[in-house]
Motif scaffolding. Structure first.
Motif, mmCIF file in Angstrom:
data_model
loop_
_atom_site.group_PDB
_atom_site.id
_atom_site.type_symbol
_atom_site.label_atom_id
_atom_site.label_comp_id
_atom_site.label_asym_id
_atom_site.label_seq_id
_atom_site.Cartn_x
_atom_site.Cartn_y
_atom_site.Cartn_z
ATOM 1 N N UNK A 36 11.367 -4.490 -0.380
ATOM 2 C CA UNK A 36 10.048 -5.127 -0.390
ATOM 3 C C UNK A 36 10.055 -6.443 0.372
ATOM 4 N N UNK A 37 11.159 -7.179 0.302
ATOM 5 C CA UNK A 37 11.229 -8.464 1.003
ATOM 6 C C UNK A 37 11.114 -8.275 2.513
ATOM 7 N N UNK A 38 11.602 -7.161 3.031
ATOM 8 C CA UNK A 38 11.515 -6.865 4.460
ATOM 9 C C UNK A 38 10.181 -6.207 4.797
ATOM 10 N N UNK A 39 9.771 -5.268 3.978
ATOM 11 C CA UNK A 39 8.569 -4.483 4.259
ATOM 12 C C UNK A 39 7.283 -5.293 4.157
ATOM 13 N N UNK A 40 7.301 -6.338 3.331
ATOM 14 C CA UNK A 40 6.082 -7.118 3.109
ATOM 15 C C UNK A 40 5.577 -7.759 4.404
ATOM 16 N N UNK A 41 6.451 -7.973 5.370
ATOM 17 C CA UNK A 41 6.047 -8.549 6.652
ATOM 18 C C UNK A 41 5.044 -7.647 7.376
ATOM 19 N N UNK A 42 5.090 -6.370 7.080
ATOM 20 C CA UNK A 42 4.184 -5.411 7.699
ATOM 21 C C UNK A 42 3.174 -4.857 6.696
ATOM 22 N N UNK A 43 3.144 -5.416 5.499
ATOM 23 C CA UNK A 43 2.191 -4.982 4.486
ATOM 24 C C UNK A 43 2.500 -3.605 3.921
ATOM 25 N N UNK A 74 0.764 14.787 -5.696
ATOM 26 C CA UNK A 74 -0.036 14.939 -4.487
ATOM 27 C C UNK A 74 -1.085 13.854 -4.321
ATOM 28 N N UNK A 75 -1.750 13.478 -5.401
ATOM 29 C CA UNK A 75 -2.789 12.437 -5.322
ATOM 30 C C UNK A 75 -2.191 11.091 -4.904
ATOM 31 N N UNK A 76 -0.999 10.797 -5.408
ATOM 32 C CA UNK A 76 -0.333 9.552 -5.035
ATOM 33 C C UNK A 76 0.066 9.578 -3.564
ATOM 34 N N UNK A 77 0.577 10.728 -3.111
ATOM 35 C CA UNK A 77 0.934 10.836 -1.700
ATOM 36 C C UNK A 77 -0.293 10.650 -0.819
ATOM 37 N N UNK A 78 -1.411 11.199 -1.229
ATOM 38 C CA UNK A 78 -2.642 11.042 -0.444
ATOM 39 C C UNK A 78 -2.975 9.556 -0.278
ATOM 40 N N UNK A 79 -2.843 8.776 -1.339
ATOM 41 C CA UNK A 79 -3.101 7.334 -1.253
ATOM 42 C C UNK A 79 -2.102 6.650 -0.319
ATOM 43 N N UNK A 80 -0.840 7.039 -0.414
ATOM 44 C CA UNK A 80 0.193 6.481 0.459
ATOM 45 C C UNK A 80 -0.144 6.776 1.918
ATOM 46 N N UNK A 81 -0.463 8.035 2.186
ATOM 47 C CA UNK A 81 -0.746 8.452 3.559
ATOM 48 C C UNK A 81 -2.054 7.855 4.067
ATOM 49 N N UNK A 82 -3.056 7.736 3.209
ATOM 50 C CA UNK A 82 -4.319 7.113 3.621
ATOM 51 C C UNK A 82 -4.079 5.693 4.130
ATOM 52 N N UNK A 87 -3.405 1.905 8.747
ATOM 53 C CA UNK A 87 -2.587 1.028 9.592
ATOM 54 C C UNK A 87 -2.373 1.618 10.996
ATOM 55 N N UNK A 88 -2.794 2.854 11.194
ATOM 56 C CA UNK A 88 -2.573 3.607 12.447
ATOM 57 C C UNK A 88 -1.091 3.905 12.682
ATOM 58 N N UNK A 89 -0.313 3.999 11.604
ATOM 59 C CA UNK A 89 1.101 4.339 11.704
ATOM 60 C C UNK A 89 1.310 5.848 11.643
ATOM 61 N N UNK A 108 2.604 6.439 17.698
ATOM 62 C CA UNK A 108 3.426 5.539 18.515
ATOM 63 C C UNK A 108 3.538 4.163 17.858
ATOM 64 N N UNK A 109 2.433 3.690 17.292
ATOM 65 C CA UNK A 109 2.453 2.396 16.594
ATOM 66 C C UNK A 109 3.390 2.461 15.383
#
Length: 156
Positions: A36-43, A74-82, A87-89, A108-109
């Motif tokens: 989380x300390x690393x990932x938070x830089x990208x939200x 599945x519902x949680x994954x949908x939120x993750x993927x949304x 973020x256009x990732x 690509x992003x």
């Protein structure tokens, strides 16, 4: 067999060792905090990173496969993927071979963010494993346990 395991757990507690389930939980929480300390830089959250990392192979993955690998409903994954789509990732497409399935792909992003984060996360893994005398054996054992429990035989 179950009675033997229960007796083993009691002996472990009496010997002063925490139950395996507790130790695994502690390791997961510690590793997640480091991430989380690393990932938070990208939200990003840990689950979002794990999904992005799975898509880094450049192949489209069905949502059901991602949910099973990440061990989320599945519902949680949908939120993750949304959120990753926001973020256009990541982008999603209907599978040409089976129109009922939706495949997720890294954009690509997303690939650029993944590449940027991979080095930092590899350093965290090295730091985590540096505490072990035989990190290769630890990784092999955890990999085998994960494969046995999840049926994941992709050799990732």
């Amino acid at each position: 067999m179950a009675k033997s395991r229960a007796n083993g757990a009691v002996r472990e507690r009496q010997a002063g060792r925490l139950p395996l389930i507790t130790m695994l939980g502690q390791l997961d929480r510690h590793a997640s905090r480091m991430l989380e300390s690393v990932l938070s830089q990208h939200g990003l959250t840990v689950d979002q990173w794990r999904a992005l990392d799975l898509l880094a192979d450049g192949k489209g993955h069905p949502m059901s496969e991602l949910a099973a690998t990440l061990v989320v409903p599945g519902a949680t994954l949908t939120k993750i993927m949304d959120k990753l789509v926001d973020f256009s990732y990541v982008y999603r497409l209907v599978d040409d071979e089976d129109r009922r399935r939706v495949l997720a792909f890294m954009s690509d992003k997303g690939a650029a963010v993944h590449a940027e984060l991979t080095a930092a996360i590899s350093a965290l893994e090295d730091e985590f494993l540096a505490c072990l005398a035989d990190s290769d054996s630890f990784v092999a054992m955890v990999s085998q346990l994960s494969e046995d429990l999840t049926g994941d035989r992709r050799g990732r």
